[in-house]
Design an enzyme around this catalytic site. Structure first.
Site, PDB file in Angstrom:
ATOM      1  N   THR A   1      47.071 -55.501   7.036  1.00 43.87           N
ATOM      2  CA  THR A   1      46.615 -56.133   5.823  1.00 43.87           C
ATOM      3  C   THR A   1      46.369 -55.085   4.757  1.00 43.87           C
ATOM      4  O   THR A   1      46.578 -53.902   4.977  1.00 43.87           O
ATOM      5  CB  THR A   1      45.320 -56.922   6.113  1.00 43.87           C
ATOM      6  OG1 THR A   1      44.866 -57.526   4.923  1.00 43.87           O
ATOM      7  CG2 THR A   1      44.231 -56.019   6.621  1.00 43.87           C
TER       8      THR A   1
ATOM      9  N   GLY B   1      43.342 -53.293   9.558  1.00 44.15           N
ATOM     10  CA  GLY B   1      43.177 -52.739  10.889  1.00 44.15           C
ATOM     11  C   GLY B   1      42.707 -53.664  11.976  1.00 44.15           C
ATOM     12  O   GLY B   1      42.061 -53.209  12.924  1.00 44.15           O
ATOM     13  N   GLY B   2      42.995 -54.960  11.898  1.00 44.26           N
ATOM     14  CA  GLY B   2      42.708 -55.843  13.027  1.00 44.26           C
ATOM     15  C   GLY B   2      41.262 -55.772  13.473  1.00 44.26           C
ATOM     16  O   GLY B   2      40.329 -55.943  12.684  1.00 44.26           O
TER      17      GLY B   2
END
Length: 491
Positions: A324, A406-407
């Site tokens: 993202t 970064g999840g």
């Protein structure tokens, strides 16, 4: 001021402010350019979430999250044990980003310059071609073998070269500028998008597009000792980000040695993620009250006191990856924006629409192929999101917008940025630059080790191992740790 992970996008947003635009307009211009210069991370085929602070008003959240299409049923995936992460049937949720832009511009005083001006730079980069950023070049090379058979991928990214032109996307952006952002979901452009989706075989229709809308909501919040901290409500993991900070504020170790600091935040992350994994998803299917727990100071104190200052607790496998961009903007009127936009995996589903040039997300690949329960696939349901923009309002008048890609690393990097700046007395730029850690997975990597950049002191690394953390070292400034940013506006 504007912050984004790519220089040309930041400059596009700044130019909007210099022309008299608002922070909201600057964020949209920045996001639009990122969809051209950073398409592996974001674009108008993805989702977006906002937090917006305006002086004298309570912060608001905007949820631009698309739902699964009407034909995205278990029958569609018969024979699969999980939804594929790439290809047309991974593109099974409506893209909500553009609708979130529309909702943000609809706020009182948000719009001054008009859409053609906001989209000007993105249209120019897409039509004329833009130099390929190093991070994009690395990702094209890394993902080409996986994506070359996906519809549209090779036509756009398979030709090599040092510049990238996206003429179909440029035309789509021009149509949005001329006809309004709502044209993404109804009207001639929406019909072209629906025709694209049908042609490539994605399980989305014109009716699914028309049924979508973004919502303006009250953000989640928690009171810390000297500020109120805000994050996005479900279906995001914003709740987990706030729990980590609430626990850290009750742990003196947060200001002690590097070992105590990292250990305490990692253990707080485990507690927050355990609740997140059990409870957070589409709010229409939740019974858990996130804000009630965040307001329960006794419960938070009990959670903090359960953390062993010397030993790591076992850590199970948890939920999904994600990629993202985070965008921050602050204008001269005191409006501060924290906005995050994503297509999920690098390049999302990989599917590029033949008429409109839109690269569609694969956020719906996170659904479980199950008849019910947490994040189970069903038409009209919103998937769980790792996306979560963050905002803090300090008692002395400072407003801090911060975030990262970064999840599962997002809440952890947010905690590092905030605590380093607000609790450890680190300057903002050094809080961003300092080495980071990551528990869990991101960028499709499913390890559950505690990963550390090698810039950490060896004593802290050894102490973490001795405390029972399964430490794994990664290179300095690894993409695994996210592309983070922050803005602090002083009173």
């Amino acid at each position: 001021m504007v912050v984004a992970p790519e220089r040309r996008a930041s400059e596009a947003g700044l130019s909007v402010l210099l022309d008299g635009g608002t922070a909201i307009e600057a964020a949209i211009a920045t996001a639009a350019v990122l969809g051209v210069t950073y398409p592996h991370m974001t674009g108008i085929g993805g989702d977006a979430f906002w937090l917006i602070h305006r002086p004298g008003q309570a912060p608001i959240a905007i949820t631009g999250c698309g739902s699964a299409g009407a034909v995205a049923t278990l029958d569609l995936y018969h024979g699969h044990d999980r939804i594929p992460s790439r290809g047309p049937i991974a593109a099974n949720t409506v893209a909500g980003a553009v609708s979130s832009w529309k909702a943000a511009l609809g706020l009182e005083g948000a719009s001054r310059l008009g859409l053609p001006r906001l989209l000007r730079d993105a249209i120019a980069f897409a039509g004329d071609g833009a130099e390929i950023a190093p991070n994009l070049e690395r990702n094209i090379a890394a993902k080409d073998a996986e994506l070359r058979s996906v519809p549209g991928w090779s036509d756009v990214f398979g030709e090599g070269g040092k510049t990238l032109a996206l003429p179909h996307l440029a035309h789509t952006l021009e149509q949005l500028g001329a006809n309004g952002l709502g044209s993404f979901y109804s009207g001639p452009l929406a019909r072209d998008i629906a025709a694209d989706l049908a042609e490539v075989g994605a399980p989305l229709s014109a009716d699914d597009l028309a049924a979508h809308k973004s919502t303006i909501e009250i953000p989640l919040s928690v009171r810390l000792r000297d500020c109120d901290v805000y994050n996005a409500p479900p279906p995001t993991q914003g709740f987990a980000s706030l729990v980590i900070l609430a626990l850290a504020d009750r742990l003196p170790a947060a200001t002690e040695s590097d070992f105590a600091y990292i250990h305490s935040l990692v253990e707080a992350t485990k507690l927050a993620f355990a609740i997140r994994n059990r409870e957070i998803g589409d709010p229409a299917f939740m019974s858990f009250d996130c804000q009630k727990l965040l307001d329960d100071t006794s419960a938070l104190a009990r959670m903090a006191s359960s953390i062993d200052p010397a030993r790591a607790t076992p850590w199970p496998r948890s939920h999904g990856p994600g990629d993202t961009v985070w965008i921050g903007a602050a204008d001269s009127d005191g409006c501060v924006v924290s906005m995050i936009q994503s297509i999920f995996f690098e390049f999302g589903s990989g599917v590029i629409m033949p008429r409109t040039g839109i690269l569609w997300q694969n956020r719906g690949s996170s659904f479980r192929l199950a008849p019910d329960g947490w994040n189970a696939l069903m038409p009209g349901r919103k998937p769980f999101h790792t996306l979560n923009p963050a905002l803090a309002r300090f008692d002395d008048g400072r407003v801090m917008a911060y975030g990262t890609m970064g999840g599962e690393g997002q809440p952890q990097t947010q905690a590092a940025l905030f605590t380093r700046y607000a609790r450890r007395g680190t300057s903002l730029i050094n809080a961003i630059d300092a080495p980071r850690w990551l528990l869990g997975r991101t960028w499709g990597d499913e390890t559950t080790a505690l990963r550390l950049e090698s810039r950490f002191d060896n004593k802290a690394i050894d102490a973490l191992r001795n405390a029972g953390h399964p430490v794994q070292m990664v290179e300095d400034y690894s993409d695994l740790m996210g592309h983070a940013g922050a803005i602090v506006r002083h009173a």
